[in-house]
Design an enzyme around this catalytic site. Sequence first.
Site, PDB file in Angstrom:
ATOM      1  N   HIS A  34       0.860  -1.182   0.000  1.00 24.15           N
ATOM      2  CA  HIS A  34       0.000   0.000   0.000  1.00 24.15           C
ATOM      3  C   HIS A  34       0.898   1.235   0.000  1.00 24.15           C
ATOM      4  O   HIS A  34       2.136   1.123  -0.145  1.00 24.15           O
ATOM      5  CB  HIS A  34      -0.952  -0.007   1.200  1.00 24.15           C
ATOM      6  CG  HIS A  34      -0.272  -0.281   2.512  1.00 24.15           C
ATOM      7  ND1 HIS A  34       0.620   0.593   3.099  1.00 24.15           N
ATOM      8  CD2 HIS A  34      -0.361  -1.349   3.362  1.00 24.15           C
ATOM      9  CE1 HIS A  34       1.050   0.097   4.239  1.00 24.15           C
ATOM     10  NE2 HIS A  34       0.480  -1.087   4.432  1.00 24.15           N
ATOM     11  N   GLU A  35       0.296   2.403   0.164  1.00 23.56           N
ATOM     12  CA  GLU A  35       1.063   3.650   0.085  1.00 23.56           C
ATOM     13  C   GLU A  35       2.163   3.731   1.147  1.00 23.56           C
ATOM     14  O   GLU A  35       3.192   4.379   0.935  1.00 23.56           O
ATOM     15  CB  GLU A  35       0.123   4.851   0.216  1.00 23.56           C
ATOM     16  CG  GLU A  35      -0.812   5.033  -0.962  1.00 23.56           C
ATOM     17  CD  GLU A  35      -1.760   6.201  -0.760  1.00 23.56           C
ATOM     18  OE1 GLU A  35      -1.445   7.080   0.068  1.00 23.56           O
ATOM     19  OE2 GLU A  35      -2.807   6.245  -1.425  1.00 23.56           O
ATOM     20  N   HIS A  37       4.085   1.268   2.141  1.00 24.07           N
ATOM     21  CA  HIS A  37       5.257   0.577   1.606  1.00 24.07           C
ATOM     22  C   HIS A  37       5.951   1.421   0.539  1.00 24.07           C
ATOM     23  O   HIS A  37       7.188   1.483   0.489  1.00 24.07           O
ATOM     24  CB  HIS A  37       4.853  -0.762   0.991  1.00 24.07           C
ATOM     25  CG  HIS A  37       4.301  -1.753   1.953  1.00 24.07           C
ATOM     26  ND1 HIS A  37       2.965  -2.051   2.028  1.00 24.07           N
ATOM     27  CD2 HIS A  37       4.913  -2.516   2.899  1.00 24.07           C
ATOM     28  CE1 HIS A  37       2.766  -2.974   2.956  1.00 24.07           C
ATOM     29  NE2 HIS A  37       3.932  -3.257   3.501  1.00 24.07           N
ATOM     30  N   GLN A  61       7.460 -16.158  11.608  1.00 14.55           N
ATOM     31  CA  GLN A  61       7.050 -15.066  12.483  1.00 14.55           C
ATOM     32  C   GLN A  61       5.545 -15.076  12.739  1.00 14.55           C
ATOM     33  O   GLN A  61       5.019 -14.177  13.380  1.00 14.55           O
ATOM     34  CB  GLN A  61       7.487 -13.719  11.922  1.00 14.55           C
ATOM     35  CG  GLN A  61       6.790 -13.257  10.667  1.00 14.55           C
ATOM     36  CD  GLN A  61       7.429 -12.000  10.104  1.00 14.55           C
ATOM     37  OE1 GLN A  61       8.562 -12.026   9.631  1.00 14.55           O
ATOM     38  NE2 GLN A  61       6.705 -10.888  10.154  1.00 14.55           N
ATOM     39  N   LEU A 186      -2.046   3.059   7.752  1.00 15.01           N
ATOM     40  CA  LEU A 186      -2.195   2.088   6.671  1.00 15.01           C
ATOM     41  C   LEU A 186      -1.537   0.774   7.057  1.00 15.01           C
ATOM     42  O   LEU A 186      -0.441   0.743   7.609  1.00 15.01           O
ATOM     43  CB  LEU A 186      -1.581   2.629   5.385  1.00 15.01           C
ATOM     44  CG  LEU A 186      -2.191   3.905   4.807  1.00 15.01           C
ATOM     45  CD1 LEU A 186      -1.624   4.172   3.410  1.00 15.01           C
ATOM     46  CD2 LEU A 186      -3.714   3.812   4.738  1.00 15.01           C
ATOM     47  N   SER A 188      -1.638  -3.704   5.842  1.00 12.89           N
ATOM     48  CA  SER A 188      -2.203  -4.765   5.008  1.00 12.89           C
ATOM     49  C   SER A 188      -3.420  -5.404   5.674  1.00 12.89           C
ATOM     50  O   SER A 188      -4.331  -5.884   4.999  1.00 12.89           O
ATOM     51  CB  SER A 188      -1.139  -5.836   4.728  1.00 12.89           C
ATOM     52  OG  SER A 188      -0.057  -5.289   4.012  1.00 12.89           O
TER      53      SER A 188
END
Length: 285
Positions: A34-35, A37, A61, A186, A188
């Site tokens: 997304h933005e 990243h 993880q 933001l 994921s």
Amino acid sequence: MVIVETVLALRKIVGRARIENKKVALVATMGNLHEGHIALIDVAKQHADFVVATIFVNPIQFGPSEDLEKYPRTPDADQAKLKEAGCDLLFLPDVAEMYPEGFEAQPIVSVPRVSEGLCGAARPGHFNGMATIVNKMFNVVQPDIAVFGEKDYQQLAVIRSMVRNLNIPIEIFGAPTVRAPDGLALSSRNGYLNDQERAAAPILYQCLKDVALSLQRGSLDVEQLLDEQCKRITSSGFQLEYLEIRNAHDLSLTSETSGNLVILVAARLGKTRLIDNVVVSAGEL
């Protein structure tokens, strides 16, 4: 943008960049970009000549009850976004490439103190898995710099501690949290929220800002301050995991109400776990 799937292919290309005296940056991700990243790519481009992004959903993880199989994977969209952002090289390994001898043979990196408490308590083993794969990516790419988001504040602190204490010759940059217009950080995992949950989600950031403002104004009753915001969060439909104030440098517990502090929160909204933080210089208003 070149895309490779093996360590050998990556090292050949990065090696050519080094022969050309290019400074190499790494942006390590798990995809579903997304933005936030893309902002990491932008920071990397400001400080280096050759940007390597990695996409790898790291099994070690994730806890046994967490969402490894359901973790969103959007490879085509991710590649298009990275290419548009000006990424030079994308490393797309599979599990066998990163763990060729299996998980049982993999040495694990453990970063004490800074990984304890907060998300470390809520997700046992998570930071060991994260530090291990980041260390592996550092060894594979051997970048000059690496960029990570400040939204995952404890993760960033763990990586910085690992780099310091293992004498890894990489400069770590933290990129500011990218937010939606209503303040939601933001992530994921925001895609898991239904419409009602998405409308409620920004309350976490509002609570963080209110705590920060009180600290800037010199509030000394931290216990009451946090208690009020905890009640506000839970009454809004969240299952609160923690709301804490820590030392911004090393995440140590502190009773101080001045200096550089970070307010951190984690809470579940429906089935979605959200985290956020705000750094504040307390007592400066």
